[in-house]
Design a protein around this motif. Structure first.
Motif, mmCIF file in Angstrom:
data_model
loop_
_atom_site.group_PDB
_atom_site.id
_atom_site.type_symbol
_atom_site.label_atom_id
_atom_site.label_comp_id
_atom_site.label_asym_id
_atom_site.label_seq_id
_atom_site.Cartn_x
_atom_site.Cartn_y
_atom_site.Cartn_z
ATOM 1 N N THR A 58 1.015 -1.084 0.082
ATOM 2 C CA THR A 58 0.091 0.414 -0.104
ATOM 3 C C THR A 58 0.523 0.950 0.042
ATOM 4 O O THR A 58 0.589 2.773 0.162
ATOM 5 N N ASN A 59 2.078 1.242 0.609
ATOM 6 C CA ASN A 59 3.254 2.208 0.011
ATOM 7 C C ASN A 59 2.709 3.570 0.796
ATOM 8 O O ASN A 59 2.990 4.570 0.933
ATOM 9 N N PRO A 60 2.907 2.829 2.322
ATOM 10 C CA PRO A 60 3.228 4.050 3.212
ATOM 11 C C PRO A 60 5.000 5.012 3.444
ATOM 12 O O PRO A 60 4.830 3.576 2.611
ATOM 13 N N ASP A 61 4.622 5.896 3.994
ATOM 14 C CA ASP A 61 5.536 6.271 4.768
ATOM 15 C C ASP A 61 7.185 5.522 5.129
ATOM 16 O O ASP A 61 8.247 5.132 5.523
ATOM 17 N N LEU A 62 5.964 4.355 6.594
ATOM 18 C CA LEU A 62 7.087 4.200 7.159
ATOM 19 C C LEU A 62 5.736 2.687 7.613
ATOM 20 O O LEU A 62 4.497 3.039 7.732
ATOM 21 N N LEU A 63 6.533 1.862 8.691
ATOM 22 C CA LEU A 63 5.123 1.102 9.120
ATOM 23 C C LEU A 63 5.817 0.866 11.251
ATOM 24 O O LEU A 63 6.755 1.010 11.027
ATOM 25 N N ASP A 64 4.349 0.608 11.375
ATOM 26 C CA ASP A 64 4.852 0.859 13.263
ATOM 27 C C ASP A 64 3.858 0.046 13.979
ATOM 28 O O ASP A 64 2.873 -1.021 12.721
ATOM 29 N N ILE A 65 4.792 -0.664 14.867
ATOM 30 C CA ILE A 65 3.998 -1.408 15.618
ATOM 31 C C ILE A 65 3.931 -0.957 16.314
ATOM 32 O O ILE A 65 4.461 0.007 17.605
ATOM 33 N N ASN A 66 2.639 -1.364 17.125
ATOM 34 C CA ASN A 66 1.647 -1.023 18.132
ATOM 35 C C ASN A 66 2.199 -2.628 19.464
ATOM 36 O O ASN A 66 1.767 -3.261 19.406
ATOM 37 N N PHE A 67 2.704 -1.896 20.211
ATOM 38 C CA PHE A 67 3.471 -2.475 21.383
ATOM 39 C C PHE A 67 2.897 -1.854 22.592
ATOM 40 O O PHE A 67 3.435 -1.678 23.473
ATOM 41 N N MET B 46 9.043 -9.812 22.287
ATOM 42 C CA MET B 46 8.881 -8.537 21.499
ATOM 43 C C MET B 46 10.079 -8.531 20.790
ATOM 44 O O MET B 46 10.191 -7.754 19.469
ATOM 45 N N VAL B 47 11.322 -9.133 20.513
ATOM 46 C CA VAL B 47 12.444 -8.583 19.830
ATOM 47 C C VAL B 47 11.703 -9.827 18.757
ATOM 48 O O VAL B 47 12.261 -9.510 17.800
ATOM 49 N N ARG B 48 11.406 -11.276 18.690
ATOM 50 C CA ARG B 48 11.251 -11.867 18.119
ATOM 51 C C ARG B 48 10.177 -11.043 16.997
ATOM 52 O O ARG B 48 10.033 -11.442 15.683
ATOM 53 N N LEU B 49 9.193 -10.589 17.234
ATOM 54 C CA LEU B 49 8.135 -9.858 16.604
ATOM 55 C C LEU B 49 8.532 -8.646 15.737
ATOM 56 O O LEU B 49 8.616 -8.895 14.534
ATOM 57 N N THR B 50 9.427 -7.615 16.521
ATOM 58 C CA THR B 50 9.817 -6.768 15.754
ATOM 59 C C THR B 50 11.201 -6.782 14.866
ATOM 60 O O THR B 50 10.783 -6.683 13.337
ATOM 61 N N THR B 51 11.977 -8.214 14.923
ATOM 62 C CA THR B 51 12.734 -8.811 13.772
ATOM 63 C C THR B 51 11.895 -9.068 12.727
ATOM 64 O O THR B 51 11.984 -9.294 11.739
ATOM 65 N N ALA B 52 10.880 -10.320 13.055
ATOM 66 C CA ALA B 52 10.075 -10.911 11.939
ATOM 67 C C ALA B 52 9.410 -9.594 10.990
ATOM 68 O O ALA B 52 9.443 -9.583 9.885
ATOM 69 N N VAL B 53 9.375 -8.558 11.286
ATOM 70 C CA VAL B 53 8.047 -7.218 10.510
ATOM 71 C C VAL B 53 9.657 -6.486 9.827
ATOM 72 O O VAL B 53 9.725 -6.806 8.830
ATOM 73 N N VAL B 54 10.504 -6.042 10.441
ATOM 74 C CA VAL B 54 12.077 -5.533 10.016
ATOM 75 C C VAL B 54 11.901 -6.367 8.954
ATOM 76 O O VAL B 54 13.118 -6.047 7.664
ATOM 77 N N LYS B 55 12.350 -7.389 8.892
ATOM 78 C CA LYS B 55 13.252 -8.571 7.662
ATOM 79 C C LYS B 55 12.131 -8.685 7.013
ATOM 80 O O LYS B 55 11.822 -9.408 5.217
ATOM 81 N N SER B 56 10.545 -8.246 6.883
ATOM 82 C CA SER B 56 9.599 -8.374 5.835
ATOM 83 C C SER B 56 9.067 -7.441 4.830
ATOM 84 O O SER B 56 8.653 -7.824 4.472
ATOM 85 N N THR B 57 9.634 -5.903 5.672
ATOM 86 C CA THR B 57 9.244 -4.907 4.608
ATOM 87 C C THR B 57 10.544 -3.832 3.852
ATOM 88 O O THR B 57 11.228 -4.699 4.867
ATOM 89 N N SER B 58 10.430 -3.388 3.351
ATOM 90 C CA SER B 58 11.182 -2.752 2.817
ATOM 91 C C SER B 58 10.979 -1.144 3.563
ATOM 92 O O SER B 58 11.769 -0.644 2.618
ATOM 93 N N LEU B 59 9.841 -1.153 4.633
ATOM 94 C CA LEU B 59 9.782 -0.211 4.703
ATOM 95 C C LEU B 59 10.184 0.326 6.064
ATOM 96 O O LEU B 59 10.556 -0.379 6.562
ATOM 97 N N PRO B 60 10.831 1.893 6.534
ATOM 98 C CA PRO B 60 11.265 2.293 8.293
ATOM 99 C C PRO B 60 10.211 1.263 9.034
ATOM 100 O O PRO B 60 9.164 1.639 8.759
ATOM 101 N N VAL B 61 10.377 0.551 9.919
ATOM 102 C CA VAL B 61 9.032 0.264 11.057
ATOM 103 C C VAL B 61 10.248 1.563 12.400
ATOM 104 O O VAL B 61 11.266 1.211 12.501
ATOM 105 N N THR B 62 8.616 1.342 12.691
ATOM 106 C CA THR B 62 8.706 1.928 14.222
ATOM 107 C C THR B 62 8.225 2.001 15.214
ATOM 108 O O THR B 62 7.826 0.499 14.853
ATOM 109 N N VAL B 63 8.612 1.670 16.311
ATOM 110 C CA VAL B 63 7.495 1.152 17.041
ATOM 111 C C VAL B 63 7.279 2.222 18.318
ATOM 112 O O VAL B 63 7.406 3.374 18.509
#
Length: 345
Positions: free
Chosen positions: A91-100, A123-140
């Motif tokens: 969907t091409n947002p500017d970034l992807l955020d994880i809600n913890f 939390m670390v495993r979930l975050t790592t999974a997201v970071v590895k699955s997207t080309s977007l910058p990931v924030t939390v």
């Protein structure tokens, strides 16, 4: 300038918090008009996205005028979060955020949102999974910890940075506090001033005035602030903070004409995006703050929250404009509505 990966934000940016059933495109539009620098969608269930749930998919709607904008997801399963991240990527947002950080029972007690704070390794495993699955910058976005006995945000910040996140927003309460008491920014300041931390740190919690935003900026050194409940029905909070940061002076409050115009725009966009029934119903939470400071407004407000036709609501807003013509609204404290009490989750 503050950089989230390659996204350039102004000095001391103001972020609109992701709020369920609040931070939708109509609300984001009026916040953007009034100075929000970075906004997030309502949080989206990873399971809902994978099931192709209509409401979850609709929350992926973003518009070019909102940019930069981030899509926020939540979940407690690595595979589901990773797949959801791939869906968001398209969907091409500017970034992807994880809600913890969501404290609502049906989220936190199912091992998602703030519930993940009880298990930092997860939390670390979930975050790592997201970071590895997207080309977007990931924030939390997260909280200080689960309760007073487990305020683990300093360890969390370091470990999430090591996972590859590009920014961290911290709400100054534990999950067990929900929204009670005052937000404690002391630990937010410690995270920001940790020499090992080199990503932007945004503080969140109880920012309800320009004076408080600047005080917390100076006291805790955060890169910016995230504003949630104070913006409900009062999107001018963003421009007022910016003006105070730049000049040291308070802006006059929005005029009656500005209030009515923004309220109309919000209503019209709400109906366009959600349809007449839901769009009108979900606007009702905003009228009290849009019209705060007007004397004897109760009867008008009662009409606004019972009418079910857009044209009739606009007629009442026009009537309010005529009735209070020439009345100057003074600054009054912003009420931090606990919208989670009515959260459908």
């Amino acid at each position: 300038m503050v950089l989230i990966d390659k996204i350039a934000l102004p000095d001391f940016p103001l972020l609109l918090a992701p709020m369920e059933d609040v931070s939708d495109p109509p609300f984001r539009a009026v916040c953007k008009d009034n100075g929000a620098d970075l906004m997030y969608t309502e949080f989206i269930s990873s399971e809902g996205l994978i099931r192709d749930a209509i409401k979850s998919r609709q929350k992926l709607d973003i518009f070019d005028y909102e940019r930069p904008v981030g899509i926020q997801i939540f979940g407690g399963d690595e595979d589901s979060l990773a797949l959801a991240a791939k869906i968001v990527d398209v969907t091409n947002p500017d970034l992807l955020d994880i809600n913890f950080g969501c404290p609502v029972k049906k989220v936190a007690c199912r091992g998602a949102g703030a519930g993940v704070l009880k298990d930092i390794d997860l939390m670390v495993r979930l975050t790592t999974a997201v970071v590895k699955s997207t080309s977007l910058p990931v924030t939390v976005k997260t909280r200080l910890g689960w309760d007073d006995d487990s305020k683990n945000i300093e360890e969390v910040a370091e470990r999430l940075q090591d996972c590859g996140i590009k920014a961290l927003a911290i709400h100054g309460r534990t999950r067990s506090q929900m929204y009670k008491g005052e937000a404690d920014w002391t630990l937010i300041g410690k995270v920001k001033n940790n020499p090992r931390i080199n990503i932007p740190i945004f503080g969140n919690g109880d920012i309800d005035s320009p004076q408080k935003a600047v005080d917390y900026k100076n006291r805790y050194g955060v890169d910016g602030v995230m504003i949630g409940r104070a913006a409900i029905g009062y999107p001018w909070i963003f421009r007022e903070i910016k003006h105070f940061v730049n000049t040291g002076e308070l802006m006059p409050p929005p005029t009656l004409g500005e209030r009515i115009a923004v309220c109309k725009k919000h209503l019209i966009k709400s109906v366009e995006w959600k349809g007449p029934k839901v769009g009108i119903f979900e606007m009702r939470r905003h009228y009290a703050n849009y019209l705060r400071g007007l004397p004897n407004i109760k009867d008008f407000r009662a009409r606004l929250v019972t009418l079910m036709l857009q044209d009739e609501i606009i007629e009442v807003l026009d009537e309010i404009h005529r009735y209070y013509h020439g009345f100057e609204i003074e600054h009054s404290p912003i009420e931090l509505i606990n919208y989670h009490e009515n959260c459908p989750l």
